[in-house]
Scaffold this active site. Sequence first.
Site, PDB file in Angstrom:
ATOM      1  N   ARG A  83     -39.440  17.459  19.478  1.00 34.82           N
ATOM      2  CA  ARG A  83     -38.201  17.614  20.251  1.00 34.82           C
ATOM      3  C   ARG A  83     -38.498  17.632  21.747  1.00 34.82           C
ATOM      4  O   ARG A  83     -37.726  17.118  22.561  1.00 34.82           O
ATOM      5  CB  ARG A  83     -37.477  18.897  19.822  1.00 34.82           C
ATOM      6  N   LYS A 186     -33.351  19.613  25.456  1.00 36.50           N
ATOM      7  CA  LYS A 186     -33.466  21.012  25.881  1.00 36.50           C
ATOM      8  C   LYS A 186     -33.803  21.032  27.380  1.00 36.50           C
ATOM      9  O   LYS A 186     -34.867  21.486  27.800  1.00 36.50           O
ATOM     10  CB  LYS A 186     -34.527  21.720  25.047  1.00 36.50           C
ATOM     11  N   GLU A 222     -21.459  24.718  19.594  1.00 35.89           N
ATOM     12  CA  GLU A 222     -22.491  25.726  19.348  1.00 35.89           C
ATOM     13  C   GLU A 222     -22.280  26.919  20.252  1.00 35.89           C
ATOM     14  O   GLU A 222     -21.407  26.911  21.119  1.00 35.89           O
ATOM     15  CB  GLU A 222     -23.877  25.136  19.540  1.00 35.89           C
TER      16      GLU A 222
END
Length: 342
Positions: A83, A186, A222
């Site tokens: 990721r 991220k 989220e």
Amino acid sequence: MVDPKDIDFYSLGFNFIETKTMFMANHKNGKWDDGELMPFGSFEISPASCVLNYGQGIFEGMKALKAKNGEITLFRPEKNAKRFNLGAKRMLLPEYDVDKFISAIKSVVKENKDYIPPYDSGGALYIRPILFGYGPVLGVHSADEFKLIIFTVPVGPYFPEGFKGINLEISKEYIRAAPGGTGSAKTICNYAGTMLPAKESKLRGFSQILYLDAVHNEYIEEVGAANFFAMINGKLATPRKSGTILEGITRESVLEIASKKLGLEVEERNISYKELYEETCTEMFCSGTAAVITPIASISLEGKSRIFNNREPGEVATKIYELLTGIQRLDIEDDFGWITKV
Ligand code: PLP
Ligand code: COI
């Protein structure tokens, strides 16, 4: 650095504490150096650095846990490494070799092993890899020098409530990410924009915001730093991967535990916030490395609130919490092959 003897591992929150050692690697002239372990500490950075001016940076969040027998575990670190590289690509940062990433993580954890909270404290050594455009720029384009740093912090629960329900506020005012943006990376930029909404929401008595999608302002995305789950019509539902949510490693693990260990039907789909107010929605929780499994006690939108299960953790959240943390701490057989020992 703080002497580990001066830390009360049994009353930790999620706050910065300086530990002994960090790892730093530099990318210059198109290639990474070998990187090295060094005492945790400050370094010089140009005021024109790309990360300071234009936010070219990403991070990861992982945990090292102590098992009952003293062994140290990491949870699916290869997923974080991959990721990290997807985020690097999106932010025009250089990728870092997956095996080197895992070996750097292991060496930082070993160096800081005295900071890993004991098994019975429930705490963890949080691991924070960061990668950013270090070199100076003026126009909006990538830096040409980069730094990867990995540091660690002993932590307790992310939400001070621990494994108790939190109160969430649904926002119709603020959006976290939009299609085509950077929601699934991220990147540090995604977090700066959530600080004001979170502060305002806290002042109204909520732990965090539950974000809706940018296009319809209706479907759940989220929580500020965790993924969302709800039991609806007896099935475990979670927002589908839309490119705008962070595709959590805990999220993926929860889906596998729920279907393979609990025999639940799972669905990744659009979930309207309106469904959460229906009787058919019986339980909600969120998931993440920092949040682990955190039950949701109530939701609220423009003063319309709903309390779940008398504020007690729901049955599914409790079972998943026990299975997930049991696997992570070697109390339960790791049938999935998720654990890496340090
Ligand atoms: N969503 C956001 C915005 C996050 O910051 C995190 C934390 O990493 C998560 C979800 C959960 O992801 P993971 O389970 O990989 O920690
Ligand atoms: C994590 O769960 O590791 C996160 O990244 C959340 C963080 C923003 C505290």
